[in-house]
Design a protein around this motif. Sequence first.
Motif, PDB file in Angstrom:
ATOM      1  N   ARG A 546       0.865  -1.189   0.000  1.00 43.17           N
ATOM      2  CA  ARG A 546       0.000   0.000   0.000  1.00 43.17           C
ATOM      3  C   ARG A 546       0.902   1.240   0.000  1.00 43.17           C
ATOM      4  O   ARG A 546       1.780   1.360   0.851  1.00 43.17           O
ATOM      5  N   GLY A 547       0.690   2.093  -1.012  1.00 46.19           N
ATOM      6  CA  GLY A 547       1.464   3.335  -1.074  1.00 46.19           C
ATOM      7  C   GLY A 547       2.951   3.127  -1.198  1.00 46.19           C
ATOM      8  O   GLY A 547       3.749   3.921  -0.683  1.00 46.19           O
ATOM      9  N   GLY A 548       3.379   2.045  -1.880  1.00 44.47           N
ATOM     10  CA  GLY A 548       4.793   1.805  -2.094  1.00 44.47           C
ATOM     11  C   GLY A 548       5.493   1.105  -0.936  1.00 44.47           C
ATOM     12  O   GLY A 548       6.714   0.947  -0.955  1.00 44.47           O
ATOM     13  N   ASN A 549       4.745   0.672   0.061  1.00 44.75           N
ATOM     14  CA  ASN A 549       5.330  -0.035   1.205  1.00 44.75           C
ATOM     15  C   ASN A 549       4.680  -1.393   1.384  1.00 44.75           C
ATOM     16  O   ASN A 549       3.514  -1.592   1.009  1.00 44.75           O
ATOM     17  N   ILE A 550       5.422  -2.322   1.962  1.00 41.33           N
ATOM     18  CA  ILE A 550       4.844  -3.614   2.364  1.00 41.33           C
ATOM     19  C   ILE A 550       4.347  -3.426   3.790  1.00 41.33           C
ATOM     20  O   ILE A 550       5.135  -3.270   4.727  1.00 41.33           O
ATOM     21  N   ILE A 551       3.037  -3.405   3.915  1.00 38.17           N
ATOM     22  CA  ILE A 551       2.471  -3.138   5.243  1.00 38.17           C
ATOM     23  C   ILE A 551       2.160  -4.408   6.023  1.00 38.17           C
ATOM     24  O   ILE A 551       2.056  -4.386   7.251  1.00 38.17           O
ATOM     25  N   GLU A 552       2.001  -5.537   5.318  1.00 35.63           N
ATOM     26  CA  GLU A 552       1.746  -6.817   5.994  1.00 35.63           C
ATOM     27  C   GLU A 552       2.365  -7.933   5.157  1.00 35.63           C
ATOM     28  O   GLU A 552       2.471  -7.823   3.941  1.00 35.63           O
ATOM     29  N   GLN A 553       2.782  -9.011   5.809  1.00 33.18           N
ATOM     30  CA  GLN A 553       3.215 -10.203   5.073  1.00 33.18           C
ATOM     31  C   GLN A 553       3.035 -11.435   5.947  1.00 33.18           C
ATOM     32  O   GLN A 553       3.115 -11.368   7.175  1.00 33.18           O
ATOM     33  N   GLY A 554       2.725 -12.548   5.282  1.00 31.68           N
ATOM     34  CA  GLY A 554       2.477 -13.796   5.987  1.00 31.68           C
ATOM     35  C   GLY A 554       1.659 -14.719   5.122  1.00 31.68           C
ATOM     36  O   GLY A 554       1.408 -14.441   3.952  1.00 31.68           O
ATOM     37  N   THR A 555       1.200 -15.823   5.689  1.00 30.50           N
ATOM     38  CA  THR A 555       0.339 -16.741   4.941  1.00 30.50           C
ATOM     39  C   THR A 555      -1.080 -16.199   4.956  1.00 30.50           C
ATOM     40  O   THR A 555      -1.404 -15.251   5.684  1.00 30.50           O
ATOM     41  N   HIS A 556      -1.908 -16.834   4.166  1.00 27.80           N
ATOM     42  CA  HIS A 556      -3.307 -16.411   4.064  1.00 27.80           C
ATOM     43  C   HIS A 556      -3.985 -16.454   5.448  1.00 27.80           C
ATOM     44  O   HIS A 556      -4.628 -15.482   5.856  1.00 27.80           O
ATOM     45  N   LYS A 557      -3.798 -17.547   6.158  1.00 27.32           N
ATOM     46  CA  LYS A 557      -4.441 -17.689   7.481  1.00 27.32           C
ATOM     47  C   LYS A 557      -3.900 -16.671   8.486  1.00 27.32           C
ATOM     48  O   LYS A 557      -4.639 -16.082   9.261  1.00 27.32           O
ATOM     49  N   GLU A 558      -2.571 -16.480   8.455  1.00 29.78           N
ATOM     50  CA  GLU A 558      -1.950 -15.537   9.393  1.00 29.78           C
ATOM     51  C   GLU A 558      -2.466 -14.120   9.173  1.00 29.78           C
ATOM     52  O   GLU A 558      -2.779 -13.406  10.132  1.00 29.78           O
ATOM     53  N   LEU A 559      -2.606 -13.742   7.928  1.00 32.33           N
ATOM     54  CA  LEU A 559      -3.037 -12.379   7.623  1.00 32.33           C
ATOM     55  C   LEU A 559      -4.511 -12.181   7.953  1.00 32.33           C
ATOM     56  O   LEU A 559      -4.923 -11.105   8.404  1.00 32.33           O
ATOM     57  N   LEU A 560      -5.312 -13.220   7.731  1.00 37.74           N
ATOM     58  CA  LEU A 560      -6.724 -13.115   8.083  1.00 37.74           C
ATOM     59  C   LEU A 560      -6.897 -12.971   9.601  1.00 37.74           C
ATOM     60  O   LEU A 560      -7.747 -12.219  10.088  1.00 37.74           O
ATOM     61  N   SER A 561      -6.066 -13.721  10.340  1.00 38.34           N
ATOM     62  CA  SER A 561      -6.178 -13.684  11.814  1.00 38.34           C
ATOM     63  C   SER A 561      -5.790 -12.311  12.378  1.00 38.34           C
ATOM     64  O   SER A 561      -6.257 -11.914  13.435  1.00 38.34           O
ATOM     65  N   LYS A 562      -4.941 -11.572  11.630  1.00 40.09           N
ATOM     66  CA  LYS A 562      -4.541 -10.230  12.091  1.00 40.09           C
ATOM     67  C   LYS A 562      -5.672  -9.218  11.932  1.00 40.09           C
ATOM     68  O   LYS A 562      -5.659  -8.157  12.564  1.00 40.09           O
TER      69      LYS A 562
END
Length: 579
Positions: A546-562
């Motif tokens: 978002r906006g030229g930055n990596i704001i989140e990273q992980g697996t599909h499940k990990e990101l959903l849980s966040k």
Amino acid sequence: MNKNEIKKIAPFVKPYLGFVFLSFICAGVSSAAALAVPIFCGKAIDFMLGAGKVGFSGVLKFAYFIAATAIIAAAAQQLMAVCNNKITFGISRDMRRALFEKLHKLPLSYLDTHPSGDLLSRMISDVDTFSDGMLMGLSQLFTGIITIVGTLAVMLIYNVSITLIVAALTPLSLFTARFISKKIQRWFTAQASLRGKQTAMINEVTDGLKVICSYSHEDETLEEFDVLNEKFKKAGFRATFFSSLTNPSTRLINNIIYAVVSLAGALFAVGGGITIGQISVFLSYAGQYAKPFNEISGVITELQNAKASLVRIFELLEETEETEDSPSAQVLENTGNVCFDNVSFSYTREKPLLQNISIDVKSGQRIAIVGPTGCGKTTLINLLMRFYDVCGGKITADGKDIRNLTRKSLRKSFGMVLQDTWLKSGTVRENIAYGKPDATDEEIRKASEGAYAHSFIKRLPNGYDTRIGEGGTELSAGQKQLICIARVMLCLPPMLILDEATSSIDTRTEIKIQSAFAKMMQGRTSFIVAHRLSTIREADVILVMRGGNIIEQGTHKELLSKNGFYAMLYNSRAKNENE
């Protein structure tokens, strides 16, 4: 043409110096023959002393000389024309090749910021215009120089006084031609520039005609074209009109010179200082002396147009090329591990895009890159392929900075399937085998089957030997993308880039393609830019930008849980897909 322009064109002329020399010799022979004819005519006239006093044997002898000289002049002119054609069209061919070669060396940033139509105009129209002007110039240059020098030399032998009168009046003709040509150069420059813009617009409209018609923008597009066309017409009219003044102006001055020679010759003849035959020689030479000036001024339009085109040709040839591989650049062999180390990048200094991006990708991992439009997903891919170089930080492949690797070995290590398909004119077979020209028919068929393209290719009129036009206009968007996927499956490089690779394929075919991709990606590092959820879930690591930055990273499940930005993005897309 100034010294700088002559220096630039010299390398193109060098291979044809033999033809240049031969052309110069032919010009000398032709001009010498043309100069000899008036002398023979004058000698013949002097044998005609009056009624009943004609020396027919002398007249006949010089008539034979005139006929032989005319034949020699015609043969020399024909050979000179052949040489000039060899020089002109050889240089045009070499220029086009140099421009085409330059096109492959230009950085992607140049191609992104310059209309393709303008590049086409420089490579085709401008080279044609330059060659036309050069052919006319060569045809007049050698004979003109020799004729002027030879005429003055012979006239000096006959009568110094009349020759000095001619030489004194000559600068008037040169000054007039130079004055007008300086004034009109800017119009020819504008004409060449507008021709490029017009070609670019025609190319743009041709490519997007379906969209223009679907939005009923035909009238607006026609109005835009009319404005550009009117500017082109005005520039061309002014350039041609003012350049057309050169010829009558120089002819007027040359006619004045002819009249002065006639008057001076008559006065000398009355005093017995010159014979009637010699007067005829002088009058003939006065006309020959003026002829090169008239001819050159007559083609001034083509010469000025050629000069303007030459400027545009060398503008492209002198563009800064993509930085070459350093002599110590290494060849990438064992690929798989990729690392973005604090990478920053911007297309323009005013608008930074990627900022301090760090990613550590292990061999065989599937990396999905998601985010809103314009967040920098495709830019990451461009940097990875070295279509652009990073502004800060570094990207490494197997621990080596990719700037220290040869571009060929780096790009050969990736297989790309993009949202925008590209097919060249040729057969379906040639398009699939583009990355592996020596592939067997069996290998091509297996790759097509793996991409689920084999069934529709069999139904084409000539199967794999069916010829498709530029861009594959005869095929549907989905069929074109299946051929592009088959192209990558045939090569099976160690790393893959899939940028919206299934965007033009129906859901049913996509399911099949995904299973094919799953096989293809086994053991291969894969970067997947996608909007469809099916390609996101299976990734080993999902990078959320978002906006030229990596704001989140992980697996599909990990990101959903966040329950962060990815969860919001995923849920909104899931809702849209369900609907």
